[in-house]
Motif scaffolding. Structure first.
Motif, short mmCIF file in Angstrom:
data_model
loop_
_atom_site.label_atom_id
_atom_site.label_comp_id
_atom_site.label_asym_id
_atom_site.label_seq_id
_atom_site.Cartn_x
_atom_site.Cartn_y
_atom_site.Cartn_z
N PHE A 159 1.18 11.90 54.02
CA PHE A 159 2.18 10.91 54.39
C PHE A 159 3.27 10.93 53.32
O PHE A 159 2.98 10.81 52.12
CB PHE A 159 1.56 9.51 54.46
N HIS A 160 4.51 11.07 53.75
CA HIS A 160 5.63 11.13 52.81
C HIS A 160 6.77 10.27 53.32
O HIS A 160 6.72 9.73 54.43
CB HIS A 160 6.10 12.59 52.65
N ALA A 161 7.80 10.15 52.50
CA ALA A 161 9.05 9.50 52.90
C ALA A 161 10.18 10.39 52.39
O ALA A 161 10.11 10.90 51.28
CB ALA A 161 9.15 8.10 52.31
N SER A 162 11.21 10.54 53.21
CA SER A 162 12.29 11.46 52.85
C SER A 162 13.04 11.01 51.59
O SER A 162 13.58 11.84 50.87
CB SER A 162 13.27 11.60 54.02
N TRP A 163 13.02 9.73 51.30
CA TRP A 163 13.72 9.21 50.12
C TRP A 163 12.86 9.19 48.85
O TRP A 163 13.32 8.86 47.77
CB TRP A 163 14.21 7.78 50.39
N CYS A 164 11.59 9.60 48.96
CA CYS A 164 10.64 9.50 47.86
C CYS A 164 10.72 10.71 46.93
O CYS A 164 10.44 11.84 47.34
CB CYS A 164 9.23 9.36 48.43
N GLY A 165 11.05 10.47 45.66
CA GLY A 165 11.15 11.54 44.67
C GLY A 165 9.81 12.21 44.39
O GLY A 165 9.72 13.43 44.24
N HIS A 166 8.73 11.41 44.30
CA HIS A 166 7.39 11.97 44.07
C HIS A 166 6.98 12.89 45.23
O HIS A 166 6.33 13.91 45.03
CB HIS A 166 6.35 10.86 43.89
N CYS A 167 7.37 12.49 46.44
CA CYS A 167 7.05 13.31 47.62
C CYS A 167 7.76 14.65 47.55
O CYS A 167 7.17 15.70 47.86
CB CYS A 167 7.46 12.59 48.90
N LYS A 168 9.02 14.62 47.13
CA LYS A 168 9.79 15.87 47.03
C LYS A 168 9.16 16.81 46.02
O LYS A 168 9.12 18.02 46.22
CB LYS A 168 11.25 15.56 46.68
N SER A 169 8.64 16.28 44.89
CA SER A 169 7.99 17.16 43.92
C SER A 169 6.63 17.64 44.39
O SER A 169 6.15 18.66 43.93
CB SER A 169 7.84 16.54 42.55
N LEU A 170 6.00 16.92 45.32
CA LEU A 170 4.68 17.30 45.83
C LEU A 170 4.78 18.35 46.94
O LEU A 170 3.81 19.05 47.21
CB LEU A 170 3.94 16.06 46.33
N GLU A 171 5.94 18.50 47.56
CA GLU A 171 6.11 19.43 48.69
C GLU A 171 5.62 20.85 48.38
O GLU A 171 4.86 21.40 49.17
CB GLU A 171 7.58 19.48 49.13
N PRO A 172 6.01 21.46 47.25
CA PRO A 172 5.53 22.83 46.99
C PRO A 172 4.00 22.90 46.85
O PRO A 172 3.38 23.89 47.25
CB PRO A 172 6.20 23.22 45.67
N VAL A 173 3.39 21.86 46.32
CA VAL A 173 1.93 21.80 46.19
C VAL A 173 1.29 21.78 47.58
O VAL A 173 0.35 22.54 47.85
CB VAL A 173 1.50 20.58 45.35
N ILE A 174 1.80 20.94 48.45
CA ILE A 174 1.27 20.83 49.82
C ILE A 174 1.39 22.18 50.52
O ILE A 174 0.44 22.64 51.18
CB ILE A 174 2.02 19.73 50.60
N LEU A 175 2.53 22.84 50.37
CA LEU A 175 2.73 24.15 51.01
C LEU A 175 1.76 25.19 50.47
O LEU A 175 1.20 25.98 51.23
CB LEU A 175 4.17 24.62 50.82
N ASP A 176 1.53 25.18 49.16
CA ASP A 176 0.60 26.15 48.57
C ASP A 176 -0.84 25.89 48.99
O ASP A 176 -1.62 26.83 49.18
CB ASP A 176 0.71 26.13 47.04
#
Length: 167
Positions: free
Chosen positions: A30-47
């Motif tokens: 679960f993420h939010a487009s405005w969330c900075g922590h979510c943006k940094s977690l994106e590459p981890v989720i993809l990997d």
């Protein structure tokens, strides 16, 4: 850009996550487009998704949902902030497990591996158990049919009488 991660919305949640046909462990991010922590977690989720895809694990899926735009109601699920990550084990979808560990690929893979229903190893083990059970039943039927001579013209009562006389 989100290879091996499927984006879903609230109205698809039950069908995609809970009511799956095959026994599948599912991680929901679960993420939010405005969330900075979510943006940094994106590459981890993809990997993480790439890792399980490269293993050929057909019993694991990773879904991404914009929690700011999609409210999901499900037992055991409480998304109070972003990012939020839940594992829905294949054999217990009503008791999702919240991830609250380090936000690294290794830590997330370890969490998934520890708490899922078994994934690849579980499905292989289940397959062999079913094959062994079927082989055993077929062997019993084969042994049983060789020990009796069946005659299509004999009634069940006559067959029982024959069995009684053999003892």
């Amino acid at each position: 850009p989100y290879t091996h991660v499927e984006n879903i919305v609230a109205w698809h949640f039950e069908d995609k996550v809970v009511n799956t046909d095959a026994p599948t462990d599912i991680l929901v991010y679960f993420h939010a487009s405005w969330c900075g922590h979510c943006k940094s977690l994106e590459p981890v989720i993809l990997d993480v998704a790439k890792h399980f895809h490269e293993l050929g694990d057909k019993h694991f899926k990773l879904f991404r949902i914009d929690g700011a735009k999609n409210e999901v109601s499900h037992p055991g699920l409480r998304v109070l902030g972003f990012p939020a990550i839940y594992l829905f084990p294949a054999l217990d979808k009503n008791n999702p497990i919240e991830y609250d560990g380090d936000r690294t690929v290794e830590a997330l893979i370890d969490f998934i591996t520890e708490f899922r229903s078994g994934g690849v190893n579980w499905s292989i083990e289940l397959h062999f158990n079913v094959v062994e059970a079927v082989d055993s039943v077929l062997e019993d039927v084969s042994t049983d049919s060789n020990s009796h001579q069946y005659d299509d013209n004999v009634t069940p009562q006559e067959e029982q009488s024959r069995d009684d006389n053999e003892d």
